[in-house]
Each structure stands twice: as C-alpha cells, then as structure tokens.
Design a protein around this motif. Structure first.
Motif, PDB file in Angstrom:
ATOM      1  N   ASN A  95       0.796  -1.227   0.000  1.00 33.80           N
ATOM      2  CA  ASN A  95       0.000   0.000   0.000  1.00 33.80           C
ATOM      3  C   ASN A  95       0.831   1.281   0.000  1.00 33.80           C
ATOM      4  O   ASN A  95       0.280   2.378   0.053  1.00 33.80           O
ATOM      5  N   GLY A  96       2.158   1.143  -0.064  1.00 37.87           N
ATOM      6  CA  GLY A  96       3.020   2.304  -0.236  1.00 37.87           C
ATOM      7  C   GLY A  96       3.230   3.186   0.974  1.00 37.87           C
ATOM      8  O   GLY A  96       3.509   4.374   0.830  1.00 37.87           O
ATOM      9  N   HIS A  97       3.158   2.625   2.158  1.00 34.71           N
ATOM     10  CA  HIS A  97       3.303   3.416   3.386  1.00 34.71           C
ATOM     11  C   HIS A  97       4.757   3.385   3.867  1.00 34.71           C
ATOM     12  O   HIS A  97       5.133   2.581   4.726  1.00 34.71           O
ATOM     13  N   THR A  98       5.569   4.289   3.307  1.00 34.87           N
ATOM     14  CA  THR A  98       7.015   4.258   3.548  1.00 34.87           C
ATOM     15  C   THR A  98       7.388   4.489   5.008  1.00 34.87           C
ATOM     16  O   THR A  98       8.330   3.870   5.496  1.00 34.87           O
ATOM     17  N   GLU A  99       6.689   5.370   5.701  1.00 33.83           N
ATOM     18  CA  GLU A  99       7.030   5.623   7.104  1.00 33.83           C
ATOM     19  C   GLU A  99       6.806   4.359   7.938  1.00 33.83           C
ATOM     20  O   GLU A  99       7.631   4.001   8.784  1.00 33.83           O
ATOM     21  N   VAL A 100       5.719   3.665   7.679  1.00 33.86           N
ATOM     22  CA  VAL A 100       5.433   2.414   8.388  1.00 33.86           C
ATOM     23  C   VAL A 100       6.462   1.351   8.003  1.00 33.86           C
ATOM     24  O   VAL A 100       6.943   0.609   8.866  1.00 33.86           O
ATOM     25  N   VAL A 101       6.820   1.292   6.733  1.00 34.41           N
ATOM     26  CA  VAL A 101       7.842   0.340   6.274  1.00 34.41           C
ATOM     27  C   VAL A 101       9.124   0.530   7.081  1.00 34.41           C
ATOM     28  O   VAL A 101       9.696  -0.432   7.607  1.00 34.41           O
ATOM     29  N   LYS A 102       9.568   1.772   7.207  1.00 36.66           N
ATOM     30  CA  LYS A 102      10.798   2.058   7.953  1.00 36.66           C
ATOM     31  C   LYS A 102      10.661   1.648   9.419  1.00 36.66           C
ATOM     32  O   LYS A 102      11.563   1.020   9.985  1.00 36.66           O
ATOM     33  N   ILE A 103       9.548   2.002  10.030  1.00 32.47           N
ATOM     34  CA  ILE A 103       9.320   1.678  11.443  1.00 32.47           C
ATOM     35  C   ILE A 103       9.359   0.160  11.653  1.00 32.47           C
ATOM     36  O   ILE A 103      10.008  -0.327  12.591  1.00 32.47           O
ATOM     37  N   LEU A 104       8.677  -0.579  10.797  1.00 30.97           N
ATOM     38  CA  LEU A 104       8.630  -2.034  10.935  1.00 30.97           C
ATOM     39  C   LEU A 104      10.016  -2.654  10.791  1.00 30.97           C
ATOM     40  O   LEU A 104      10.408  -3.528  11.584  1.00 30.97           O
ATOM     41  N   ILE A 105      10.777  -2.213   9.802  1.00 35.77           N
ATOM     42  CA  ILE A 105      12.110  -2.776   9.585  1.00 35.77           C
ATOM     43  C   ILE A 105      13.021  -2.452  10.765  1.00 35.77           C
ATOM     44  O   ILE A 105      13.751  -3.321  11.253  1.00 35.77           O
ATOM     45  N   LEU A 106      12.972  -1.218  11.239  1.00 32.54           N
ATOM     46  CA  LEU A 106      13.798  -0.847  12.391  1.00 32.54           C
ATOM     47  C   LEU A 106      13.404  -1.626  13.651  1.00 32.54           C
ATOM     48  O   LEU A 106      14.222  -1.825  14.549  1.00 32.54           O
ATOM     49  N   ALA A 107      12.149  -2.098  13.690  1.00 32.50           N
ATOM     50  CA  ALA A 107      11.664  -2.891  14.829  1.00 32.50           C
ATOM     51  C   ALA A 107      11.933  -4.387  14.652  1.00 32.50           C
ATOM     52  O   ALA A 107      11.571  -5.189  15.513  1.00 32.50           O
ATOM     53  N   THR A 139      16.898   1.972   2.574  1.00 31.12           N
ATOM     54  CA  THR A 139      17.374   2.934   3.573  1.00 31.12           C
ATOM     55  C   THR A 139      17.262   2.356   4.975  1.00 31.12           C
ATOM     56  O   THR A 139      18.199   2.444   5.775  1.00 31.12           O
ATOM     57  N   ALA A 140      16.113   1.756   5.287  1.00 28.67           N
ATOM     58  CA  ALA A 140      15.902   1.188   6.629  1.00 28.67           C
ATOM     59  C   ALA A 140      16.824   0.005   6.882  1.00 28.67           C
ATOM     60  O   ALA A 140      17.391  -0.124   7.977  1.00 28.67           O
ATOM     61  N   VAL A 141      16.996  -0.854   5.889  1.00 26.47           N
ATOM     62  CA  VAL A 141      17.885  -2.008   6.045  1.00 26.47           C
ATOM     63  C   VAL A 141      19.319  -1.526   6.271  1.00 26.47           C
ATOM     64  O   VAL A 141      20.028  -2.049   7.142  1.00 26.47           O
ATOM     65  N   ALA A 142      19.748  -0.514   5.526  1.00 25.61           N
ATOM     66  CA  ALA A 142      21.091   0.040   5.717  1.00 25.61           C
ATOM     67  C   ALA A 142      21.243   0.617   7.123  1.00 25.61           C
ATOM     68  O   ALA A 142      22.281   0.435   7.773  1.00 25.61           O
ATOM     69  N   GLN A 143      20.209   1.274   7.602  1.00 28.46           N
ATOM     70  CA  GLN A 143      20.246   1.847   8.955  1.00 28.46           C
ATOM     71  C   GLN A 143      20.375   0.748  10.003  1.00 28.46           C
ATOM     72  O   GLN A 143      21.149   0.873  10.955  1.00 28.46           O
ATOM     73  N   VAL A 144      19.637  -0.336   9.828  1.00 26.28           N
ATOM     74  CA  VAL A 144      19.722  -1.474  10.755  1.00 26.28           C
ATOM     75  C   VAL A 144      21.133  -2.062  10.707  1.00 26.28           C
ATOM     76  O   VAL A 144      21.735  -2.345  11.754  1.00 26.28           O
ATOM     77  N   GLU A 145      21.670  -2.231   9.507  1.00 23.05           N
ATOM     78  CA  GLU A 145      23.017  -2.793   9.371  1.00 23.05           C
ATOM     79  C   GLU A 145      24.059  -1.898  10.015  1.00 23.05           C
ATOM     80  O   GLU A 145      24.969  -2.387  10.685  1.00 23.05           O
ATOM     81  N   LEU A 146      23.941  -0.585   9.845  1.00 26.58           N
ATOM     82  CA  LEU A 146      24.888   0.348  10.463  1.00 26.58           C
ATOM     83  C   LEU A 146      24.781   0.334  11.979  1.00 26.58           C
ATOM     84  O   LEU A 146      25.776   0.387  12.687  1.00 26.58           O
ATOM     85  N   THR A 147      23.551   0.233  12.462  1.00 27.63           N
ATOM     86  CA  THR A 147      23.313   0.202  13.906  1.00 27.63           C
ATOM     87  C   THR A 147      23.896  -1.054  14.528  1.00 27.63           C
ATOM     88  O   THR A 147      24.440  -1.020  15.631  1.00 27.63           O
TER      89      THR A 147
END
Length: 151
Positions: A95-107, A139-147
């Motif tokens: 459904n194209g909800h990028t903010e939710v996508v990022k939140i879920l991946i970071l979680a 972007t979110a996956v890269a952030q998780v990997e960096l973290t």
C-alpha cells in the motif's frame, strides 16, 4: 506461564471475537483512543481474527503510524503472518506506506519473508510499481546494518 497468558486466562473479554474485531477495526481506521481503550480492557494487542490478521496488519496496511508505534512499543510480533503468510510489512509495502515500512524494519521486521505467493515485501512493492517503497526498504535495512555493525 507468562503475564500475557495470565492476562487472557482470567479475562473473558480477552477471548471475545467481538473485542478482537473491534481492536482490528480501530487499528484499521486510525482510532488510537479506541485501541488504547481495548488494550486497557485486557484484549491482547496481538490477537488474530479468523484470517490471521492482527491490529498491526491493519494499522500497517493503512499507514497509521501512531498505532503502529504503540503496538510495537507494546511488544507485538512485527513478523506475525496471516493465513496468506502476509506480514504487516507485506501490507505496508503493497500500500506504499514508507514511514510504516521504515518503522517495521527498524523494529525487526523480516524483509525476506515469503507469503503464499512466494513474494517478499520487496516483491509486493515492485509488482505495484512502488519504487519509492523499495528505496525506503533499502534505507531502513542500511540503517539497521549500520546500527548493528561493530566498530
């Protein structure tokens, strides 16, 4: 026996399908106050309906960021799957909800999980032509990997 099991065992409301449906509807329609009220009644936030959908599926599918954050902060399973093996991330991507996508991946959402059609959340975004969602995933996956990287 965990706290959640004890909470459900002695609370007839917790197992009532009408309350589970009310929780999912509140999450779907972004009624944050109702989600909190149902939670206060003792209905487990990770309850599933007959199709295996959770409040996190509904909030993710509809881009309801505040509810997604609330559910995650209350330790719901970000990788919960419905009867089609779709996770909340599948629905957010579709459904194209990028903010939710990022939140879920970071979680901790799994970007590689396969649904019954053998599609990942990335596949769902690509099939729908939502390249901006794929950018958000990367972007979110890269952030998780960096973290998680050790220095």
């Amino acid at each position: 026996m965990g706290v959640e099991a004890n909470r459900t065992e002695h609370n007839p409301i917790a197992a009532d399908p009408e309350y589970v449906e009310a929780l999912l509807e509140a999450a779907r329609y972004n009624d944050f106050d109702h989600v909190k009220t149902i939670d206060a009644l003792g209905v487990p936030l990770d309850s599933k309906d007959e199709q295996g959908r959770t409040a996190l599926h509904m909030a993710s599918a509809n881009g309801n960021v505040e509810i997604v954050n609330y559910l995650i902060s209350n330790k719901v399973d970000v990788n919960s799957s419905n009867v089609e093996n779709n996770t909340p991330l599948h629905w957010a991507c579709l459904n194209g909800h990028t903010e939710v996508v990022k939140i879920l991946i970071l979680a901790g959402a799994n970007v590689s999980s396969l649904n019954r059609h053998e599609r990942t959340p990335v596949d769902e975004a690509a099939i729908g032509g939502k390249m901006y969602v794929i950018d958000a995933i990367n972007t979110a996956v890269a952030q998780v990997e960096l973290t998680n990287a050790s220095v």
